[in-house]
Scaffold this motif. Structure first.
Motif, PDB file in Angstrom:
ATOM      1  N   ILE A  67       0.881  -1.178   0.000  1.00  0.00           N
ATOM      2  CA  ILE A  67       0.000   0.000   0.000  1.00  0.00           C
ATOM      3  C   ILE A  67       0.916   1.224   0.000  1.00  0.00           C
ATOM      4  O   ILE A  67       0.988   1.984   0.975  1.00  0.00           O
ATOM      5  N   PRO A  68       1.643   1.452  -1.082  1.00  0.00           N
ATOM      6  CA  PRO A  68       2.660   2.504  -1.091  1.00  0.00           C
ATOM      7  C   PRO A  68       2.098   3.927  -1.000  1.00  0.00           C
ATOM      8  O   PRO A  68       2.853   4.852  -0.699  1.00  0.00           O
ATOM      9  N   GLU A  69       0.801   4.088  -1.247  1.00  0.00           N
ATOM     10  CA  GLU A  69       0.187   5.408  -1.098  1.00  0.00           C
ATOM     11  C   GLU A  69      -0.582   5.533   0.216  1.00  0.00           C
ATOM     12  O   GLU A  69      -1.450   6.406   0.355  1.00  0.00           O
ATOM     13  N   CYS A  70      -0.272   4.698   1.200  1.00  0.00           N
ATOM     14  CA  CYS A  70      -0.863   4.833   2.531  1.00  0.00           C
ATOM     15  C   CYS A  70      -0.529   6.218   3.079  1.00  0.00           C
ATOM     16  O   CYS A  70       0.607   6.683   2.967  1.00  0.00           O
ATOM     17  N   LEU A  71      -1.510   6.879   3.672  1.00  0.00           N
ATOM     18  CA  LEU A  71      -1.254   8.188   4.242  1.00  0.00           C
ATOM     19  C   LEU A  71      -0.236   8.062   5.381  1.00  0.00           C
ATOM     20  O   LEU A  71      -0.330   7.148   6.206  1.00  0.00           O
ATOM     21  N   PRO A  72       0.752   8.950   5.445  1.00  0.00           N
ATOM     22  CA  PRO A  72       1.828   8.806   6.434  1.00  0.00           C
ATOM     23  C   PRO A  72       1.347   8.672   7.869  1.00  0.00           C
ATOM     24  O   PRO A  72       1.885   7.869   8.640  1.00  0.00           O
ATOM     25  N   GLU A  73       0.319   9.434   8.243  1.00  0.00           N
ATOM     26  CA  GLU A  73      -0.160   9.401   9.627  1.00  0.00           C
ATOM     27  C   GLU A  73      -0.931   8.123   9.949  1.00  0.00           C
ATOM     28  O   GLU A  73      -1.225   7.854  11.111  1.00  0.00           O
ATOM     29  N   ARG A  74      -1.207   7.299   8.935  1.00  0.00           N
ATOM     30  CA  ARG A  74      -1.926   6.043   9.143  1.00  0.00           C
ATOM     31  C   ARG A  74      -1.031   4.816   8.972  1.00  0.00           C
ATOM     32  O   ARG A  74      -1.457   3.692   9.237  1.00  0.00           O
ATOM     33  N   LEU A  75       0.193   5.034   8.538  1.00  0.00           N
ATOM     34  CA  LEU A  75       1.084   3.923   8.201  1.00  0.00           C
ATOM     35  C   LEU A  75       1.430   3.074   9.416  1.00  0.00           C
ATOM     36  O   LEU A  75       1.441   1.840   9.343  1.00  0.00           O
TER      37      LEU A  75
END
Length: 342
Positions: A67-75
């Motif tokens: 999921i390379p486009e996962c939002l950073p704050e949700r990773l």
């Protein structure tokens, strides 16, 4: 689909012909976040056997590459819950009788946020609910359903039946939940059925790819445990067709290639026609990189490849895991999420 959080991996650095032809491998720019989440899970399983981390890879662990486009704050949160649940393969599956039932209850309570002895799991749930209550509730309920269905287990002699179980009952719901939460997507009710129909090929590819690369590990574990059956597409093909392993692998690869080509056509068509909502199109395209990420991870991860190794930094994290404060899970995620958004 807009790409903001990833980079494209140099294709000369990996060799996975026939598993994701025509799809590039992409990785989240802040991939180290998952390393911390994975090690936090290791620490939080105190009191139980501690297998090696499931998702770690020296170059790209599971969530950053799938999921390379996962939002950073949700990773961090997605990585933590993913690793926590996937550890059932090494802990839950090897337990028996009362120990198995107790472990299942403990893991279930942890995912539901009811079990303080599981360390960071309740805190991770609270973080997810704070970030996005609606989507967090969906993904956590799907993880509970996932554990319950995997716990039951089934035997198959028909590949179509096996794929239907692996996709519809085990794989698709929970991974869809991770993608929807991680990328903050919304699938409209009136497009859910068509989205499900359009994305049948990638789910088939993901199951077949996983089973192809996990065969050696699962087969050796089954033999060591004296089990006559384990869930794997290659085993089902061998039983159904009365053929050997190499022929079953060839059939598996051929099926993967057909479904990848079919799905590339689907994604290109839907992007051109623009008949579906933005988030549905984004979801369908994102699954392309789940396909390539799954193949890139599987072909060289320590989990399936005895000669592969964790990086030096990952080994240091593993070594220090037992010495970290027990209330540090949330802080780890916050520190790395802050760095990712800085």
């Amino acid at each position: 689909m807009e790409f903001r959080h990833l980079y494209v991996v140099d294709p000369s650095t990996y060799n996975i012909p026939g598993f994701c032809d025509g799809i590039s491998v992409r990785v989240h720019k802040d991939r180290q976040v998952e390393d911390v989440a994975i090690i936090d899970v290791q620490r939080d399983l105190r009191g139980n056997a501690k297998p090696l981390p499931v998702s770690l890879h020296s170059e790209y662990s599971v969530i950053p590459v799938m999921i390379p486009e996962c939002l950073p704050e949700r990773l961090y949160a997605v990585s933590y819950v993913n690793e926590f649940s996937f550890l059932k393969d090494d802990v839950f599956d090897e337990a028996e009788g009362e120990e198995r039932d107790n472990l299942f209850s403990e893991m279930l309570a942890g995912l539901q946020g009811k079990q303080p002895s599981m360390g960071g799991t309740p805190e991770t749930k609270r973080q997810m609910m704070k970030i996005d209550k609606e989507r967090a509730a969906i993904v956590l309920s799907l993880w509970v359903e996932f554990l319950e269905k995997v716990r039951a287990g089934r035997e198959f002699d028909d590949l179509d039946d096996y794929l239907a179980w692996r996709i519809d009952d085990v794989g698709k719901p929970i991974w869809s939940g991770c993608m929807i939460f991680g990328m903050a997507l919304a699938i409209p009710d009136d497009e859910k059925e068509i989205c499900s129909d359009l994305t049948r090929p990638p789910w088939t590819v993901l199951v077949l790819t996983n089973d192809y690369f996990s065969w050696d590990k699962e087969h050796s574990h089954a033999e060591a445990a004296g089990k006559s059956y384990f869930s794997n597409a290659l085993r089902v093909i061998m039983r159904e067709r009365l053929i050997g392993l190499e022929e079953a692998k060839n059939m598996c690869r051929a099926s993967i290639q057909r479904h990848v080509k079919e799905y590339l056509d689907v994604v290109n068509r839907e992007k051109k026609e623009k008949r579906l909502s933005r988030d549905v199109v984004c979801f369908t395209e994102a699954l392309l990189y789940t396909i390539s990420g799954n193949a890139a991870w599987s072909v060289s991860c320590p989990r399936y490849n005895p000669d592969a190794h964790f990086s030096a930094e990952q080994m240091q994290l593993i070594a220090r895991a037992g010495d970290r404060p027990e209330d540090d899970v949330a802080k780890s995620g916050q520190v790395f999420a802050s760095a990712a958004t800085a």
